[in-house]
Design a protein around this motif. Structure first.
Motif, mmCIF file in Angstrom:
data_model
loop_
_atom_site.group_PDB
_atom_site.id
_atom_site.type_symbol
_atom_site.label_atom_id
_atom_site.label_comp_id
_atom_site.label_asym_id
_atom_site.label_seq_id
_atom_site.Cartn_x
_atom_site.Cartn_y
_atom_site.Cartn_z
ATOM 1 N N GLY A 86 0.818 -1.211 0.000
ATOM 2 C CA GLY A 86 0.000 0.000 0.000
ATOM 3 C C GLY A 86 0.847 1.254 0.000
ATOM 4 N N GLY A 87 1.948 1.244 0.768
ATOM 5 C CA GLY A 87 2.831 2.401 0.792
ATOM 6 C C GLY A 87 3.469 2.669 -0.549
ATOM 7 N N LEU A 88 3.888 1.611 -1.237
ATOM 8 C CA LEU A 88 4.521 1.783 -2.547
ATOM 9 C C LEU A 88 3.524 2.225 -3.608
ATOM 10 C CD1 LEU A 88 6.906 -1.328 -2.553
ATOM 11 C CD2 LEU A 88 7.489 1.077 -2.145
ATOM 12 N N LEU A 89 2.273 1.822 -3.470
ATOM 13 C CA LEU A 89 1.240 2.236 -4.435
ATOM 14 C C LEU A 89 1.027 3.742 -4.430
ATOM 15 C CD1 LEU A 89 -1.671 -0.386 -4.322
ATOM 16 C CD2 LEU A 89 -0.380 0.356 -6.330
ATOM 17 N N ARG A 90 1.326 4.402 -3.312
ATOM 18 C CA ARG A 90 1.102 5.844 -3.222
ATOM 19 C C ARG A 90 2.223 6.656 -3.859
ATOM 20 N NH1 ARG A 90 -1.420 6.864 2.786
ATOM 21 N NH2 ARG A 90 0.636 6.252 3.544
ATOM 22 N N LEU A 91 3.264 5.983 -4.382
ATOM 23 C CA LEU A 91 4.397 6.687 -4.965
ATOM 24 C C LEU A 91 4.169 7.167 -6.402
ATOM 25 C CD1 LEU A 91 7.287 7.676 -4.553
ATOM 26 C CD2 LEU A 91 8.099 5.409 -5.228
ATOM 27 N N PRO A 92 3.554 6.356 -7.296
ATOM 28 C CA PRO A 92 3.341 6.832 -8.678
ATOM 29 C C PRO A 92 2.422 8.049 -8.747
ATOM 30 C CG PRO A 92 3.117 4.446 -8.554
ATOM 31 C CD PRO A 92 3.159 4.950 -7.139
ATOM 32 N N GLU A 93 2.415 8.731 -9.895
ATOM 33 C CA GLU A 93 1.755 10.026 -10.013
ATOM 34 C C GLU A 93 0.237 10.001 -10.044
ATOM 35 O OE1 GLU A 93 1.857 13.858 -13.030
ATOM 36 O OE2 GLU A 93 3.646 12.637 -12.732
ATOM 37 N N PRO A 94 -0.435 9.057 -10.717
ATOM 38 C CA PRO A 94 -1.908 9.135 -10.795
ATOM 39 C C PRO A 94 -2.564 9.217 -9.419
ATOM 40 C CG PRO A 94 -1.080 7.476 -12.309
ATOM 41 C CD PRO A 94 0.088 7.911 -11.470
ATOM 42 N N VAL A 95 -3.490 10.154 -9.272
ATOM 43 C CA VAL A 95 -4.157 10.341 -7.982
ATOM 44 C C VAL A 95 -4.933 9.094 -7.571
ATOM 45 C CG1 VAL A 95 -5.887 11.695 -6.743
ATOM 46 C CG2 VAL A 95 -4.291 12.824 -8.293
ATOM 47 N N VAL A 96 -5.439 8.352 -8.557
ATOM 48 C CA VAL A 96 -6.215 7.162 -8.229
ATOM 49 C C VAL A 96 -5.369 6.152 -7.462
ATOM 50 C CG1 VAL A 96 -5.680 5.994 -10.429
ATOM 51 C CG2 VAL A 96 -7.782 5.418 -9.185
ATOM 52 N N LEU A 97 -4.057 6.111 -7.722
ATOM 53 C CA LEU A 97 -3.182 5.187 -7.002
ATOM 54 C C LEU A 97 -2.958 5.651 -5.564
ATOM 55 C CD1 LEU A 97 -0.519 4.184 -9.680
ATOM 56 C CD2 LEU A 97 -2.522 2.909 -8.894
ATOM 57 N N LEU A 98 -3.032 6.950 -5.345
ATOM 58 C CA LEU A 98 -2.950 7.470 -3.977
ATOM 59 C C LEU A 98 -4.104 6.917 -3.150
ATOM 60 C CD1 LEU A 98 -1.877 9.400 -1.771
ATOM 61 C CD2 LEU A 98 -3.249 11.211 -2.839
ATOM 62 N N PHE A 99 -5.293 6.943 -3.724
ATOM 63 C CA PHE A 99 -6.459 6.415 -3.018
ATOM 64 C C PHE A 99 -6.406 4.889 -2.924
ATOM 65 C CE2 PHE A 99 -7.966 10.627 -4.117
ATOM 66 C CZ PHE A 99 -8.691 10.990 -3.000
ATOM 67 N N ALA A 100 -5.911 4.233 -3.989
ATOM 68 C CA ALA A 100 -5.814 2.771 -3.976
ATOM 69 C C ALA A 100 -4.827 2.304 -2.912
ATOM 70 C CB ALA A 100 -5.396 2.254 -5.354
ATOM 71 N N GLY A 101 -3.665 2.963 -2.846
ATOM 72 C CA GLY A 101 -2.684 2.591 -1.836
ATOM 73 C C GLY A 101 -3.205 2.816 -0.436
ATOM 74 N N THR A 102 -3.962 3.889 -0.260
ATOM 75 C CA THR A 102 -4.560 4.172 1.045
ATOM 76 C C THR A 102 -5.564 3.084 1.424
ATOM 77 O OG1 THR A 102 -4.275 6.555 0.711
ATOM 78 C CG2 THR A 102 -5.899 5.860 2.351
ATOM 79 N N ALA A 103 -6.319 2.594 0.430
ATOM 80 C CA ALA A 103 -7.294 1.528 0.693
ATOM 81 C C ALA A 103 -6.595 0.225 1.076
ATOM 82 C CB ALA A 103 -8.175 1.312 -0.531
ATOM 83 N N VAL A 104 -5.489 -0.099 0.388
ATOM 84 C CA VAL A 104 -4.740 -1.314 0.729
ATOM 85 C C VAL A 104 -4.187 -1.212 2.142
ATOM 86 C CG1 VAL A 104 -2.697 -2.686 0.176
ATOM 87 C CG2 VAL A 104 -4.185 -1.864 -1.662
ATOM 88 N N PHE A 105 -3.629 -0.043 2.461
ATOM 89 C CA PHE A 105 -3.133 0.187 3.815
ATOM 90 C C PHE A 105 -4.268 0.024 4.825
ATOM 91 C CE2 PHE A 105 1.180 2.307 3.960
ATOM 92 C CZ PHE A 105 1.574 1.679 5.122
ATOM 93 N N GLY A 106 -5.426 0.590 4.513
ATOM 94 C CA GLY A 106 -6.566 0.507 5.421
ATOM 95 C C GLY A 106 -7.024 -0.915 5.650
#
Length: 395
Positions: A86-106
């Motif tokens: 989840g932490g690594l998913l928040r690194l790429p630029e698309p905003v959708v991955l920021l939310f996806a990584g946050t969901a995985v972390f959650g």
């Protein structure tokens, strides 16, 4: 269990517990940069702190199923692996991955919230209370470290907030080093299930009081974590000072947890803790309305939240006669309570956008302290709810 194995398990518990809050707490000091770059509205930005809380509520009932399928220790190892992903998913630029990584972390944190106390009860049956105190302090410590380092990391990376957020993929890897020996040495046999007649907890007013207190204190906590830096910045504090104030909030929370842990064994009725913490919260929110003494108000709020989270966890155990009952109570309190809590950051963000200031959001949080204190007063009475249940997970 040998002394060395027990020490290794304590270290593993501490490291995993310390990873259950930073991914959520580290976001709020960076919201100004995130919104400036992405153009997210207040409610949309608040989703970054609300998504994990939604996961806590929606996914909590499924964590025991995972543990029964693959085992308790492997499930907790999977939690740490998911945190890293989840932490690594928040690194790429698309905003959708920021939310996806946050969901995985959650999702990972949701499973950890439910399963780690089960491990504590299994491995430390004679010292479960002490270990739950260690667990609560570790939660607050991890949150405090994340809050205190969020802005310095942001500055270190030149306001590259994606890199500053992705750095939180590393602590779970460190925790994995402590968990792998437990994975190798785990028992091959499963503890027997506890068989007993079932009575629905949702028909019990006391169970709803415990759930209501869990949900309302979580709502106030996550709303405060999400918006405290923004509130302080709006009142004149710099971004770095606001981040430090959030760290004070979480650091003093450790003191609140310790105070509760050291004194709760001397009391049979815990209603006083609920009332005292509501008063501390009210003074803190009232102080924020003045725009002065930001560290003092953050400290009072932190003391209140340290007491309330410890009380919420303890009530699940104190009001239930055994671990089986507590397991069902924990599932109900976390599932329903965290779904209620998820409304906090979004609601406060929406009220702020609608009113253009922070006075009404703070007054709203103050008003919610009344039902929180009432639920805590009911749940804090010296009574035990005898509701039989059935539980059991593999090692």
């Amino acid at each position: 269990m040998s002394r060395g194995a027990r020490a290794g398990t304590v270290i593993a518990v501490v490291l995993l517990a310390a990873n259950l809050r930073p991914a959520v707490v580290a976001v709020s000091p960076m919201l100004t940069d995130i919104r400036a770059e992405t153009g997210l509205s207040g409610p949309a930005a608040a989703l970054l702190t609300t998504i994990p809380v939604l996961c806590f509520g929606l996914l909590a009932p499924f964590a025991p199923l995972l543990a029964r399928r693959i085992g308790l220790v492997p499930a907790l190892v999977a939690v740490l692996c998911a945190m890293t992903a989840g932490g690594l998913l928040r690194l790429p630029e698309p905003v959708v991955l920021l939310f996806a990584g946050t969901a995985v972390f959650g999702a990972a944190i949701a499973a950890g919230n439910v399963l780690l106390p089960v491990l504590v009860k299994r491995e430390f049956p004679d010292r479960a209370g002490t270990m739950m105190g260690v667990y609560s302090v570790s939660l607050s410590t991890g949150a405090a470290i994340a809050a205190g380092t969020a802005v310095p990391l942001l500055l270190l990376f030149g306001h590259a907030w994606r890199s500053a957020l992705a750095i939180w993929a590393l602590p779970p890897v460190i925790a994995l080093l402590a968990w792998l020996p437990l994975l190798r040495n785990r028992s091959a046999t499963a503890p027997a299930a506890i068989e007993a007649p079932r009575t629905p907890l949702r028909r019990a007013p006391l169970a709803w009081a415990v759930t209501g207190f869990m949900g309302l204190q979580s709502l106030v906590y996550y709303a405060t974590v999400a918006w405290l830096p923004e509130i302080l910045i709006a009142s004149g504090s710099g971004q770095e000072r606001a981040g430090y104030a959030l760290s004070v909030f979480n650091l003093v929370g450790i003191a609140g947890s310790l105070i509760f842990t050291l004194t709760v064994g001397r009391t049979r009725n815990q209603a006083g803790y609920a009332l005292a913490s509501a008063v501390l919260y009210a003074v803190g929110f009232g102080g924020l309305l003045t725009g002065n003494l930001d560290f003092l108000w953050a400290a009072l709020l932190g003391l209140a939240q340290g007491i309330t989270i410890s009380l919420a966890l303890a009530l699940i155990l104190l009001r239930m006669p055994d671990a089986g009952h507590a397991a069902r109570m924990s599932g109900m309190a976390q599932a329903i309570g965290y779904l209620l809590a998820a409304a906090g950051p979004v609601l406060v963000g929406a009220v702020h956008d609608a009113t253009g200031g922070w006075s009404w959001p703070l007054l709203l949080l103050g008003a919610l302290l009344v039902p929180m204190a009432a639920a805590g007063a009911v749940a804090g009475r010296d009574v035990t709810l005898e509701v039989p249940t059935t539980i059991g997970v593999r090692s």
